[in-house]
Design a protein around this motif. Structure first.
Motif, PDB file in Angstrom:
ATOM      1  N   ASP A   1      20.804   4.118   7.155  1.00  0.00           N
ATOM      2  CA  ASP A   1      20.241   2.830   6.729  1.00  0.00           C
ATOM      3  C   ASP A   1      18.802   2.941   6.224  1.00  0.00           C
ATOM      4  OD1 ASP A   1      22.540   1.237   7.553  1.00  0.00           O
ATOM      5  OD2 ASP A   1      21.916   1.735   9.604  1.00  0.00           O
ATOM      6  N   ILE A   2      18.278   4.135   6.117  1.00  0.00           N
ATOM      7  CA  ILE A   2      16.850   4.306   5.833  1.00  0.00           C
ATOM      8  C   ILE A   2      16.399   3.674   4.513  1.00  0.00           C
ATOM      9  CG2 ILE A   2      17.007   6.601   4.786  1.00  0.00           C
ATOM     10  CD1 ILE A   2      14.347   7.225   6.403  1.00  0.00           C
TER      11      ILE A   2
ATOM     12  N   GLU B   1       8.558  10.845   3.008  1.00  0.00           N
ATOM     13  CA  GLU B   1       8.670   9.460   3.448  1.00  0.00           C
ATOM     14  C   GLU B   1       9.532   8.715   2.428  1.00  0.00           C
ATOM     15  OE1 GLU B   1       4.317  10.785   3.990  1.00  0.00           O
ATOM     16  OE2 GLU B   1       5.762  10.771   2.354  1.00  0.00           O
ATOM     17  N   LEU B   2      10.305   7.750   2.912  1.00  0.00           N
ATOM     18  CA  LEU B   2      11.266   7.081   2.039  1.00  0.00           C
ATOM     19  C   LEU B   2      11.164   5.565   2.093  1.00  0.00           C
ATOM     20  CD1 LEU B   2      14.385   9.226   3.016  1.00  0.00           C
ATOM     21  CD2 LEU B   2      13.042   9.411   0.913  1.00  0.00           C
ATOM     22  N   GLY B   3      11.406   4.940   0.948  1.00  0.00           N
ATOM     23  CA  GLY B   3      11.585   3.500   0.873  1.00  0.00           C
ATOM     24  C   GLY B   3      10.326   2.674   0.847  1.00  0.00           C
ATOM     25  N   VAL B   4      10.533   1.386   0.950  1.00  0.00           N
ATOM     26  CA  VAL B   4       9.470   0.386   0.845  1.00  0.00           C
ATOM     27  C   VAL B   4       8.368   0.620   1.872  1.00  0.00           C
ATOM     28  CG1 VAL B   4       8.970  -2.080   1.122  1.00  0.00           C
ATOM     29  CG2 VAL B   4      10.966  -1.373  -0.156  1.00  0.00           C
ATOM     30  N   LEU B   5       8.744   0.973   3.087  1.00  0.00           N
ATOM     31  CA  LEU B   5       7.753   1.167   4.138  1.00  0.00           C
ATOM     32  C   LEU B   5       7.505   2.636   4.448  1.00  0.00           C
ATOM     33  CD1 LEU B   5       8.804  -2.005   5.926  1.00  0.00           C
ATOM     34  CD2 LEU B   5       6.407  -1.419   5.543  1.00  0.00           C
ATOM     35  N   GLN B   6       8.018   3.509   3.577  1.00  0.00           N
ATOM     36  CA  GLN B   6       7.720   4.940   3.631  1.00  0.00           C
ATOM     37  C   GLN B   6       7.938   5.553   5.011  1.00  0.00           C
ATOM     38  OE1 GLN B   6       6.346   7.057   0.598  1.00  0.00           O
ATOM     39  NE2 GLN B   6       8.064   5.669   0.355  1.00  0.00           N
ATOM     40  N   PHE B   7       9.131   5.363   5.530  1.00  0.00           N
ATOM     41  CA  PHE B   7       9.483   5.963   6.821  1.00  0.00           C
ATOM     42  C   PHE B   7       9.769   7.444   6.663  1.00  0.00           C
ATOM     43  CE2 PHE B   7      10.462   1.693   8.390  1.00  0.00           C
ATOM     44  CZ  PHE B   7      10.097   1.791   9.728  1.00  0.00           C
ATOM     45  N   GLN B   8       9.274   8.227   7.596  1.00  0.00           N
ATOM     46  CA  GLN B   8       9.740   9.604   7.715  1.00  0.00           C
ATOM     47  C   GLN B   8      11.097   9.506   8.421  1.00  0.00           C
ATOM     48  OE1 GLN B   8       6.868  12.119   9.618  1.00  0.00           O
ATOM     49  NE2 GLN B   8       5.403  11.890   7.951  1.00  0.00           N
ATOM     50  N   PRO B   9      12.057  10.297   7.999  1.00  0.00           N
ATOM     51  CA  PRO B   9      13.397  10.176   8.588  1.00  0.00           C
ATOM     52  C   PRO B   9      13.416  10.228  10.119  1.00  0.00           C
ATOM     53  CG  PRO B   9      13.525  11.477   6.612  1.00  0.00           C
ATOM     54  CD  PRO B   9      12.050  11.238   6.872  1.00  0.00           C
TER      55      PRO B   9
ATOM     56  N   CYS C   1       0.825  -1.206   0.000  1.00  0.00           N
ATOM     57  CA  CYS C   1       0.000   0.000   0.000  1.00  0.00           C
ATOM     58  C   CYS C   1       0.861   1.259   0.000  1.00  0.00           C
ATOM     59  CB  CYS C   1      -0.918  -0.023   1.213  1.00  0.00           C
ATOM     60  SG  CYS C   1      -1.884   1.482   1.457  1.00  0.00           S
ATOM     61  N   GLU C   2       1.906   1.255   0.805  1.00  0.00           N
ATOM     62  CA  GLU C   2       2.742   2.445   0.954  1.00  0.00           C
ATOM     63  C   GLU C   2       3.592   2.737  -0.284  1.00  0.00           C
ATOM     64  OE1 GLU C   2       2.907   4.697   3.358  1.00  0.00           O
ATOM     65  OE2 GLU C   2       1.734   3.742   4.914  1.00  0.00           O
ATOM     66  N   SER C   3       4.164   1.682  -0.912  1.00  0.00           N
ATOM     67  CA  SER C   3       5.158   1.931  -1.963  1.00  0.00           C
ATOM     68  C   SER C   3       5.075   1.007  -3.175  1.00  0.00           C
ATOM     69  CB  SER C   3       6.557   1.778  -1.370  1.00  0.00           C
ATOM     70  OG  SER C   3       6.808   0.400  -1.093  1.00  0.00           O
ATOM     71  N   GLN C   4       4.151   0.055  -3.162  1.00  0.00           N
ATOM     72  CA  GLN C   4       4.140  -0.971  -4.208  1.00  0.00           C
ATOM     73  C   GLN C   4       5.483  -1.711  -4.241  1.00  0.00           C
ATOM     74  OE1 GLN C   4       1.370  -1.929  -6.188  1.00  0.00           O
ATOM     75  NE2 GLN C   4       0.484  -0.759  -4.518  1.00  0.00           N
ATOM     76  N   LEU C   5       6.124  -1.810  -3.090  1.00  0.00           N
ATOM     77  CA  LEU C   5       7.419  -2.473  -2.909  1.00  0.00           C
ATOM     78  C   LEU C   5       8.542  -1.789  -3.698  1.00  0.00           C
ATOM     79  CD1 LEU C   5       6.371  -6.238  -2.880  1.00  0.00           C
ATOM     80  CD2 LEU C   5       6.530  -4.655  -0.966  1.00  0.00           C
ATOM     81  N   ASP C   6       8.432  -0.487  -3.844  1.00  0.00           N
ATOM     82  CA  ASP C   6       9.444   0.298  -4.545  1.00  0.00           C
ATOM     83  C   ASP C   6      10.503   0.753  -3.552  1.00  0.00           C
ATOM     84  OD1 ASP C   6      10.980   2.167  -5.908  1.00  0.00           O
ATOM     85  OD2 ASP C   6       9.260   3.271  -6.705  1.00  0.00           O
ATOM     86  N   LEU C   7      11.716   0.249  -3.735  1.00  0.00           N
ATOM     87  CA  LEU C   7      12.818   0.575  -2.821  1.00  0.00           C
ATOM     88  C   LEU C   7      13.131   2.061  -2.755  1.00  0.00           C
ATOM     89  CD1 LEU C   7      15.333  -2.214  -3.892  1.00  0.00           C
ATOM     90  CD2 LEU C   7      13.972  -2.155  -1.805  1.00  0.00           C
ATOM     91  N   LEU C   8      12.882   2.756  -3.853  1.00  0.00           N
ATOM     92  CA  LEU C   8      13.261   4.168  -3.931  1.00  0.00           C
ATOM     93  C   LEU C   8      12.063   5.107  -3.874  1.00  0.00           C
ATOM     94  CD1 LEU C   8      16.011   3.828  -6.682  1.00  0.00           C
ATOM     95  CD2 LEU C   8      16.297   3.854  -4.197  1.00  0.00           C
ATOM     96  N   ALA C   9      10.931   4.616  -3.387  1.00  0.00           N
ATOM     97  CA  ALA C   9       9.732   5.447  -3.312  1.00  0.00           C
ATOM     98  C   ALA C   9       9.956   6.637  -2.387  1.00  0.00           C
ATOM     99  CB  ALA C   9       8.551   4.614  -2.801  1.00  0.00           C
TER     100      ALA C   9
END
Length: 135
Positions: A108-109, A84-92, A70-78
């Motif tokens: 490591d984000i 928000e960054l990465g597969v799980l869309q973390f805010q830094p 849902c967050e990124s469609q499994l896109d590593l560079l979303a």
């Protein structure tokens, strides 16, 4: 553009194949089937990493995979709309605050294993509410 005006138009087949300075088509960079296979295997590996993290922390693997889809469609560079960054869309700041428990840093984000483990650990502490897609 006026009908028949091809300025700015890119022929998709030409774009995949590319062309040399002579204008002659070069060999394909990657065929569509190869691209699909690479994406499929990459996504399968990302899903495997997420499931392993869920198992490690005793959380619902299906739920964690659903959130990542849902967050990124499994896109590593979303990149999300507010950074928000990465597969799980973390805010830094969220990643930094939670990653240190597992020995990770902000550097490591974009590491899918780090994101999966940090998210799984957060889920294990009842923090799944921090993902819009988990609600």
């Amino acid at each position: 553009a006026a009908p028949g005006d091809t300025r700015g138009h890119v022929d998709p087949a030409r774009r995949i194949e590319g062309s040399g300075s002579s204008g002659q088509p070069q060999a394909p960079v990657a065929g569509a089937a190869a691209v699909r296979a690479e994406l499929t295997s990459g996504r399968a590996e990302i899903e495997r990493i997420i499931r392993a993290a869920a198992l490690e922390f005793g959380v619902d693997a299906e739920a964690l995979v659903r959130v990542a889809l849902c967050e990124s469609q499994l896109d590593l560079l979303a990149i999300g709309p507010v950074g928000e960054l990465g597969v799980l869309q973390f805010q830094p700041r969220t990643f930094r605050a939670n990653a240190q428990r597992l020995g990770y840093t902000l550097a490591d984000i974009l590491d899918v294993r780090a994101q999966a483990r940090v998210a799984a650990e957060m889920f294990s502490r009842g923090q799944s509410w921090q993902w819009t897609c988990a609600k």
